[in-house]
Design an enzyme around this catalytic site. Sequence first.
Site, PDB file in Angstrom:
ATOM      1  CG  ASN A  67      -1.998  -1.065   1.122  1.00 35.78           C
ATOM      2  OD1 ASN A  67      -2.407  -1.447   0.028  1.00 35.78           O
ATOM      3  ND2 ASN A  67      -2.437  -1.576   2.256  1.00 35.78           N
ATOM      4  CE  LYS A  69       5.611   9.202  -4.307  1.00 37.07           C
ATOM      5  NZ  LYS A  69       5.272   8.851  -5.700  1.00 37.07           N
ATOM      6  CE  LYS A  71       1.911  -0.089  -5.195  1.00 33.80           C
ATOM      7  NZ  LYS A  71       1.885   0.892  -4.083  1.00 33.80           N
ATOM      8  CB  THR A  72       4.937   2.861 -10.880  1.00 34.04           C
ATOM      9  OG1 THR A  72       3.707   2.130 -10.912  1.00 34.04           O
ATOM     10  CG2 THR A  72       5.300   3.287 -12.297  1.00 34.04           C
ATOM     11  CB  THR A  73       8.927   5.248  -8.134  1.00 34.07           C
ATOM     12  OG1 THR A  73       7.782   6.107  -8.181  1.00 34.07           O
ATOM     13  CG2 THR A  73      10.187   6.087  -8.131  1.00 34.07           C
ATOM     14  NE  ARG A  81      20.243  -0.751 -11.312  1.00 31.61           N
ATOM     15  CZ  ARG A  81      19.678  -1.076 -10.152  1.00 31.61           C
ATOM     16  NH1 ARG A  81      19.030  -2.214 -10.027  1.00 31.61           N
ATOM     17  NH2 ARG A  81      19.753  -0.253  -9.127  1.00 31.61           N
ATOM     18  CG  PHE A 123      -7.235   5.114 -10.481  1.00 35.68           C
ATOM     19  CD1 PHE A 123      -6.363   4.081 -10.166  1.00 35.68           C
ATOM     20  CD2 PHE A 123      -6.755   6.415 -10.490  1.00 35.68           C
ATOM     21  CE1 PHE A 123      -5.036   4.341  -9.855  1.00 35.68           C
ATOM     22  CE2 PHE A 123      -5.429   6.687 -10.179  1.00 35.68           C
ATOM     23  CZ  PHE A 123      -4.566   5.648  -9.867  1.00 35.68           C
ATOM     24  CD1 TRP A 125     -11.903   7.616  -9.170  1.00 38.53           C
ATOM     25  CD2 TRP A 125     -11.270   5.683  -8.258  1.00 38.53           C
ATOM     26  NE1 TRP A 125     -10.590   7.749  -8.807  1.00 38.53           N
ATOM     27  CE2 TRP A 125     -10.175   6.575  -8.234  1.00 38.53           C
ATOM     28  CE3 TRP A 125     -11.108   4.407  -7.724  1.00 38.53           C
ATOM     29  CZ2 TRP A 125      -8.928   6.225  -7.706  1.00 38.53           C
ATOM     30  CZ3 TRP A 125      -9.878   4.060  -7.200  1.00 38.53           C
ATOM     31  CH2 TRP A 125      -8.807   4.958  -7.193  1.00 38.53           C
ATOM     32  CD  GLU A 160      -0.651   0.677 -10.618  1.00 38.06           C
ATOM     33  OE1 GLU A 160      -0.850  -0.274  -9.851  1.00 38.06           O
ATOM     34  OE2 GLU A 160      -0.461   1.836 -10.223  1.00 38.06           O
TER      35      GLU A 160
END
Length: 230
Positions: A67, A69, A71-73, A81, A123, A125, A160
Amino acid sequence: MQEKPSSSEKIFNLDNQANKLGMGGKLSPDNDESSYKKRMQQRKDIQAERLQIRKTKKGLLIVFTGNGKGKTTASLGMALRTIGHGYKVAIIQFIKGGWTTGEEKALKNFPSNLSWHSLGEGFTWETQDRIRDEKLVQEAWQLAKKYIQNESYKLIILDEINIATKLGYLAPGEIITFLKSLKNRKNHIVLTGRGASDSIINYADLVTEMRLIKHPFKEQGIKAQKCVEF
């Protein structure tokens, strides 16, 4: 005659020795510099053995979930790399795609090494259309499989995709079955997104969980900002 320890036993023993010797620094238990230097030399020798005994190479399945911040970063850091080493990277976004990010702009400066596909529309929503969402996820997965089977790509990031499986748009078992069908795969695959399934976590080679401790959006009501969020 005593049997020689197996390779896995050697690795386990060396890892334990390294942990006991510690990292050094001012928290080391040594009272003088001479004993400290001796301890660190032992640590250096063991580290050399740890590196020497690990000889296997393979294409890895890497998961960034949780949960918190980043993950994508983290995956995009791997992309940079990989490009730096002269290899090709494919990035397929399963959910995101409704906005342009700074990292996308930056990485697209390497067109010969990067293929970037934003197939999501945002997303749930925002899209409010489960049928179309599932269709786009399936299209992204079919594209992902083509890149994974293309040996010219060293790193494939499925951004994602964990959320796509959590929402029921793609079965984790389908991902695992496909990867198992590939023999001697050399490229690395990164799956990002919160809510990675237990089956994916168990099958993966490397799993990192980003844990939320504090976030300015939640605690301070601060909006998403350039350079931090996108």
